[in-house]
Design an enzyme around this catalytic site. Structure first.
Site, PDB file in Angstrom:
ATOM      1  CB  SER A 145      -0.945   0.015   1.202  1.00 40.88           C
ATOM      2  OG  SER A 145      -2.020  -0.870   1.010  1.00 40.88           O
ATOM      3  CE  LYS A 200      -3.576   0.635  -1.394  1.00 41.77           C
ATOM      4  NZ  LYS A 200      -4.416   0.320  -0.228  1.00 41.77           N
ATOM      5  CE1 TYR A 242      -4.055  -1.156  -5.236  1.00 41.43           C
ATOM      6  CE2 TYR A 242      -4.908  -3.401  -5.335  1.00 41.43           C
ATOM      7  CZ  TYR A 242      -4.569  -2.278  -4.603  1.00 41.43           C
ATOM      8  OH  TYR A 242      -4.741  -2.270  -3.250  1.00 41.43           O
ATOM      9  CE1 TYR A 246      -3.485  -0.140   4.715  1.00 45.69           C
ATOM     10  CE2 TYR A 246      -2.071  -0.922   6.492  1.00 45.69           C
ATOM     11  CZ  TYR A 246      -2.372  -0.828   5.134  1.00 45.69           C
ATOM     12  OH  TYR A 246      -1.551  -1.429   4.217  1.00 45.69           O
ATOM     13  CB  VAL A 287      -0.173  -5.894   4.323  1.00 44.16           C
ATOM     14  CG1 VAL A 287      -1.410  -5.126   4.733  1.00 44.16           C
ATOM     15  CG2 VAL A 287      -0.173  -6.202   2.838  1.00 44.16           C
TER      16      VAL A 287
END
Length: 314
Positions: A68, A71, A198, A250, A268
């Site tokens: 992540s 992103k 992605y 998160y 993660v």
């Protein structure tokens, strides 16, 4: 930062080993099977100063995938490709309070766009906005951008992690098809091709040093630390840093802001990218995660550093 360097050099190895002790309280991610191979008790850090110095400790050479963390940088590339209006017509600017892979609010809250670009649904939409005629062309552009920011031409997609993620991504696939049905993904967006982009940028492999260098560029407002050349417009860096504060850890972002108080993004695989604006970039890996999906030992180490050097922006 210069005045802090002697104390950092002296104390960092001790602080890291103290933080490593709590790794046993977390668990390595296993829902992507390839990630389960990571060592439970690993912990590494690199701190990159604006003067070019890097300070490392622990397992700083351990390779891991961005997950992540990527992103943040695909958002920046999409902003550079499309501009704010186009991007934020497709994704919102608010934290959700939900899990990063939740689809709940897509159905319950109008207009049905993802709340922000750092949750999975938002990042899938952002991936569709990267310019390129094919998934390979988009991935090549993403990799070139990541390599420039990291100062490392060897960055590449970990194909084993990419395949593992592709094979097990049932929730992400559901999110993407829901976005397609909701017309957030365009008529000409092939869902599987968007997902390929992605999954590939999530599977780009780094280490703490390359991650710290990427963080340093953001710390310097988008400028290359060696040449001073603008790599990212300052306005877009401001947007990315704001999302990192409000959504980057998160649904533990509020607590992290109170305890640490710097822009950060976790993944993660156990990675954390953090930055102290104008001072330094930080790359951490600690694969053992808490229930929110953040590195247990990495969070502890950042909290220790922030308290010692007054890093909090608040």
């Amino acid at each position: 930062m210069e005045q802090d360097w002697p104390m950092l050099t002296e104390k960092l190895p001790f602080w890291l080993e103290e933080s490593r002790k709590i790794a046993s309280a977390g668990k390595v991610a296993s829902y992507i099977p390839e990630l389960a191979r990571a060592p439970q008790d690993a912990l590494g850090i690199c701190i990159a100063g604006r003067d070019g110095r890097q300070l490392t400790a622990g397992d700083d050479t351990l390779s891991f995938t961005l997950q992540s963390i990527s992103k943040v940088f695909t958002l920046l590339l999409a902003l550079m490709d499309r501009g704010e209006s186009a991007v934020f017509s497709k994704v919102g600017m608010e934290p959700t309070g939900d899990n990063f892979n939740s689809m709940l609010k897509l159905e319950l809250v109008e207009p049905g766009i993802p709340f922000n670009p750092l949750i999975n649904a938002g990042a899938i939409v952002v991936s569709s906005l990267i310019r390129g005629a094919t998934p390979a062309e988009k991935t090549d552009r993403i990799l070139a951008f990541f390599r420039e920011l990291a100062g490392d031409d060897t960055l590449a997609v970990n194909e084993a992690v990419f395949r593992s993620e592709t094979a097990t991504a049932h929730r992400n696939r559901s999110l993407a098809y829901f976005l397609k049905d909701n017309k957030v993904l365009e008529e000409n967006d092939d869902v599987e091709k968007v997902l390929e982009v992605y999954f590939r940028h999530c599977a780009v492999e780094v280490n703490c040093r390359s991650l710290a260098r990427m963080a340093l560029v953001l710390s310097l407002g988008g400028k290359d630390p060696e040449t001073g050349r603008e790599l990212i417009p300052r306005r877009y860096v401001q947007i990315a840093k704001t999302f990192m504060v409000t959504c980057g850890m998160y649904n533990e972002s509020g607590e992290f802001a109170i305890r640490v108080g710097v822009p950060a993004k976790s993944g993660v695989s156990g990675g954390i990218l953090a930055l102290v604006p104008g001072r330094c970039g930080v790359g951490i890996v600690g694969p053992a995660l808490n229930r929110k999906g953040n590195s247990v030992a990495g969070m502890k180490l950042l909290e220790t550093l922030s308290a010692a050097f007054d890093w909090s922006q608040f």
